[in-house]
Motif scaffolding. Sequence first.
Motif, short mmCIF file in Angstrom:
data_model
loop_
_atom_site.label_atom_id
_atom_site.label_comp_id
_atom_site.label_asym_id
_atom_site.label_seq_id
_atom_site.Cartn_x
_atom_site.Cartn_y
_atom_site.Cartn_z
N VAL A 1 0.83 -1.19 0.00
CA VAL A 1 0.00 0.00 0.00
C VAL A 1 0.88 1.26 0.00
N THR A 2 2.03 1.19 0.63
CA THR A 2 2.95 2.33 0.63
C THR A 2 3.46 2.61 -0.79
N GLU A 3 3.84 1.56 -1.50
CA GLU A 3 4.31 1.72 -2.89
C GLU A 3 3.19 2.22 -3.79
N ALA A 4 2.00 1.67 -3.61
CA ALA A 4 0.87 2.07 -4.45
C ALA A 4 0.48 3.52 -4.19
N ALA A 5 0.51 3.94 -2.93
CA ALA A 5 0.20 5.33 -2.60
C ALA A 5 1.25 6.26 -3.20
N ALA A 6 2.52 5.87 -3.11
CA ALA A 6 3.59 6.69 -3.68
C ALA A 6 3.45 6.79 -5.20
N THR A 7 3.11 5.69 -5.84
CA THR A 7 2.92 5.69 -7.29
C THR A 7 1.75 6.59 -7.68
N PHE A 8 0.67 6.51 -6.93
CA PHE A 8 -0.49 7.36 -7.20
C PHE A 8 -0.12 8.84 -7.02
N GLN A 9 0.56 9.14 -5.93
CA GLN A 9 0.95 10.53 -5.67
C GLN A 9 1.87 11.05 -6.79
N THR A 10 2.75 10.19 -7.25
CA THR A 10 3.64 10.57 -8.35
C THR A 10 2.84 10.84 -9.62
N ALA A 11 1.83 10.02 -9.89
CA ALA A 11 0.99 10.21 -11.07
C ALA A 11 0.25 11.55 -11.01
N VAL A 12 -0.26 11.90 -9.83
CA VAL A 12 -0.97 13.18 -9.68
C VAL A 12 0.01 14.34 -9.83
N THR A 13 1.19 14.22 -9.23
CA THR A 13 2.20 15.27 -9.34
C THR A 13 2.64 15.44 -10.79
N THR A 14 2.85 14.33 -11.48
CA THR A 14 3.24 14.39 -12.89
C THR A 14 2.15 15.06 -13.72
N PHE A 15 0.92 14.71 -13.45
CA PHE A 15 -0.21 15.33 -14.15
C PHE A 15 -0.16 16.85 -13.96
N ASP A 16 0.06 17.29 -12.72
CA ASP A 16 0.09 18.72 -12.43
C ASP A 16 1.30 19.42 -13.04
N ASP B 1 3.03 18.52 -15.59
CA ASP B 1 2.95 18.50 -17.05
C ASP B 1 1.91 19.50 -17.58
N GLY B 2 1.27 20.21 -16.68
CA GLY B 2 0.30 21.23 -17.10
C GLY B 2 -1.14 20.85 -16.90
N GLY B 3 -1.39 19.63 -16.42
CA GLY B 3 -2.78 19.21 -16.20
C GLY B 3 -3.52 19.02 -17.51
N CYS B 4 -4.77 19.33 -17.49
CA CYS B 4 -5.62 19.18 -18.67
C CYS B 4 -6.17 20.56 -19.03
N LEU B 5 -5.48 21.24 -19.90
CA LEU B 5 -5.85 22.61 -20.24
C LEU B 5 -6.74 22.69 -21.47
N GLU B 6 -6.66 21.70 -22.34
CA GLU B 6 -7.47 21.71 -23.56
C GLU B 6 -8.95 21.51 -23.21
N GLN B 7 -9.81 22.24 -23.86
CA GLN B 7 -11.23 22.11 -23.61
C GLN B 7 -11.89 21.06 -24.50
N ALA B 8 -11.29 20.78 -25.62
CA ALA B 8 -11.89 19.84 -26.59
C ALA B 8 -11.96 18.43 -26.00
N SER B 9 -13.02 17.74 -26.31
CA SER B 9 -13.17 16.38 -25.82
C SER B 9 -12.12 15.48 -26.46
N GLY B 10 -11.72 14.45 -25.71
CA GLY B 10 -10.75 13.49 -26.20
C GLY B 10 -9.31 13.89 -25.99
N THR B 11 -9.05 15.11 -25.57
CA THR B 11 -7.67 15.58 -25.46
C THR B 11 -6.99 15.15 -24.16
N CYS B 12 -7.73 14.68 -23.20
CA CYS B 12 -7.14 14.32 -21.90
C CYS B 12 -7.44 12.88 -21.49
#
Length: 158
Positions: A45-60, A62-73
């Motif tokens: 669970v510690t590894e999985a939580a760290a992986t999830f936190q890394t995924a959220v941090t990477t998402f942020d 990398d700029g998140g999801c700025l495009e409004q068009a569908s399918g872009t994120c």
Amino acid sequence: MGRHKWGKTAGALILAAAVATVSGCSSSDDGGAAKPAAKPKTVTVTEAAATFQTAVTTFDTDGGCLEQASGTCWEQMQTLMESARTLRKAANAHEGTGPEFWSEAYALIDTMEEGIAVGEDQGVPVADLEMAEKLSNRDEVFGSAHDLSDWLDAHPVQ
């Protein structure tokens, strides 16, 4: 004449497939012995939580999801969902805590699942941002992922 020739060819192929099946024709050198399936890697669970936190941090970062068009994120949504599913599996297997501890996290992951279940990124309707909250699945996935990240910060598990 062409149909007759095709019929003979098709019949010969079916006969060859049947003979190969009945004779136990196998391409493996070990005589067809079944190999045991590899055990899936168990993630703590510690590894999985760290992986999830890394995924959220990477998402942020990398700029998140700025495009409004569908399918872009959609790809970003799936990446976050994959790590959330791994976290849920690890939480289910964690012996130090029970389902009551994880209930809020499970609810957030379920909300993410509902957003993913749509099967696509619905985007954001440009004309009406209030309507966008009702029509888009982005908040279910991205918003809940950030809420889950905050929950993990407040509820560290070893």
